[in-house]
Design a protein around this motif. Sequence first.
Motif, PDB file in Angstrom:
ATOM      1  N   CYS A  11       0.848  -1.191   0.000  1.00 22.60           N
ATOM      2  CA  CYS A  11       0.000   0.000   0.000  1.00 22.60           C
ATOM      3  C   CYS A  11       0.887   1.246   0.000  1.00 22.60           C
ATOM      4  CB  CYS A  11      -0.920   0.009   1.212  1.00 22.60           C
ATOM      5  SG  CYS A  11      -2.006   1.454   1.295  1.00 22.60           S
ATOM      6  N   ASN A  25      -8.530  -6.643   0.575  1.00 20.24           N
ATOM      7  CA  ASN A  25      -8.603  -5.184   0.542  1.00 20.24           C
ATOM      8  C   ASN A  25     -10.045  -4.720   0.723  1.00 20.24           C
ATOM      9  OD1 ASN A  25      -7.845  -2.529   0.307  1.00 20.24           O
ATOM     10  ND2 ASN A  25      -7.770  -2.550  -1.935  1.00 20.24           N
ATOM     11  N   VAL A  26     -10.505  -4.725   1.977  1.00 18.67           N
ATOM     12  CA  VAL A  26     -11.879  -4.327   2.283  1.00 18.67           C
ATOM     13  C   VAL A  26     -11.871  -2.936   2.913  1.00 18.67           C
ATOM     14  CG1 VAL A  26     -12.651  -6.698   2.586  1.00 18.67           C
ATOM     15  CG2 VAL A  26     -11.769  -5.432   4.560  1.00 18.67           C
ATOM     16  N   GLU A  27     -13.004  -2.288   2.915  1.00 20.92           N
ATOM     17  CA  GLU A  27     -13.124  -0.966   3.508  1.00 20.92           C
ATOM     18  C   GLU A  27     -12.745  -1.007   4.994  1.00 20.92           C
ATOM     19  OE1 GLU A  27     -13.518   2.983   3.308  1.00 20.92           O
ATOM     20  OE2 GLU A  27     -14.004   1.666   1.607  1.00 20.92           O
ATOM     21  N   SER A  29      -9.623  -1.575   6.059  1.00 17.36           N
ATOM     22  CA  SER A  29      -8.413  -2.379   6.272  1.00 17.36           C
ATOM     23  C   SER A  29      -7.144  -1.522   6.260  1.00 17.36           C
ATOM     24  CB  SER A  29      -8.299  -3.471   5.207  1.00 17.36           C
ATOM     25  OG  SER A  29      -8.251  -2.907   3.902  1.00 17.36           O
ATOM     26  N   CYS A  30      -7.236  -0.297   5.759  1.00 14.24           N
ATOM     27  CA  CYS A  30      -6.072   0.589   5.662  1.00 14.24           C
ATOM     28  C   CYS A  30      -6.209   1.747   6.649  1.00 14.24           C
ATOM     29  CB  CYS A  30      -5.953   1.133   4.234  1.00 14.24           C
ATOM     30  SG  CYS A  30      -4.591   2.312   4.006  1.00 14.24           S
ATOM     31  N   LYS A  69      -9.567   1.877   2.009  1.00  6.89           N
ATOM     32  CA  LYS A  69      -9.000   0.721   1.321  1.00  6.89           C
ATOM     33  C   LYS A  69      -7.552   1.007   0.951  1.00  6.89           C
ATOM     34  CE  LYS A  69     -13.152  -1.316  -0.788  1.00  6.89           C
ATOM     35  NZ  LYS A  69     -13.756  -1.790  -2.048  1.00  6.89           N
ATOM     36  N   HIS A  70      -6.751  -0.077   0.885  1.00  9.88           N
ATOM     37  CA  HIS A  70      -5.377   0.043   0.419  1.00  9.88           C
ATOM     38  C   HIS A  70      -5.363   0.479  -1.043  1.00  9.88           C
ATOM     39  CE1 HIS A  70      -3.930  -1.833   4.061  1.00  9.88           C
ATOM     40  NE2 HIS A  70      -4.650  -2.922   3.837  1.00  9.88           N
ATOM     41  N   THR A  71      -4.260   1.102  -1.463  1.00 13.27           N
ATOM     42  CA  THR A  71      -4.115   1.504  -2.867  1.00 13.27           C
ATOM     43  C   THR A  71      -2.654   1.450  -3.266  1.00 13.27           C
ATOM     44  OG1 THR A  71      -4.506   3.270  -4.481  1.00 13.27           O
ATOM     45  CG2 THR A  71      -3.941   3.947  -2.239  1.00 13.27           C
TER      46      THR A  71
END
Length: 218
Positions: A11, A25-27, A29-30, A69-71
């Motif tokens: 990420c 990668n769910v809402e 998680s980051c 979310k991760h990106t």
Amino acid sequence: MAKSGGGAVRCQRIGCDAMFTDDDNVEGSCRYHDSGPIFHDGMKEWSCCKQRSHDFSLFLAIPGCKTGKHTTEKPVTKAVSANPRKPVPVPSATQNIKSDDSCSRCRQGFFCSDHGSQGKPSKPATANAPKEETVVKDPAPTKKIVNLNEPRTCKNKGCGKTYKEKDNHETACEYHPGPAVFHDRMRGWKCCDIHVKEFDEFMEIPPCTKGWHNADAA
């Protein structure tokens, strides 16, 4: 988003740095910081949540204040200056001698824009004096009694990787022995003498030293 069908990717959000895949990668998680840091008189502060620390390692370990979310897209985040530029009076010889002891940046080992160019010449050079720039390879850290298969996070500056003690060895970690340098809006590492203007570029400076992973680094 992670590449479809590929392995885990890292990420790019500031403050996260986790490995992820599309499946996990769910809402929420980051955890990350959505605005840049502020550097002021030896203090480091996240402008988005006002959390701060004098120690650079502890500053980077402050948990993100936003979730999502991760990106893999690198965010545009610039450091914010808390000090407007203003003329600095030239200190006298007496002030030069005591500046290192009275300045919070100098006491912490950071390169100070006010005293950094004056502190070294004020110290008399001797033929037998050790070189300050010598980087000594770190010995193996003192081990605690831990599970050899337990995942641990390395706290060496510039590393942050997860490892298992059974896989640790003298070249497993790539890191910066430091210290970090903040001088005239430039950021860098004294250990490898690389300096950049943007905080994102500073975070991308590759580590210059190899050694043991250390989950208990200060």
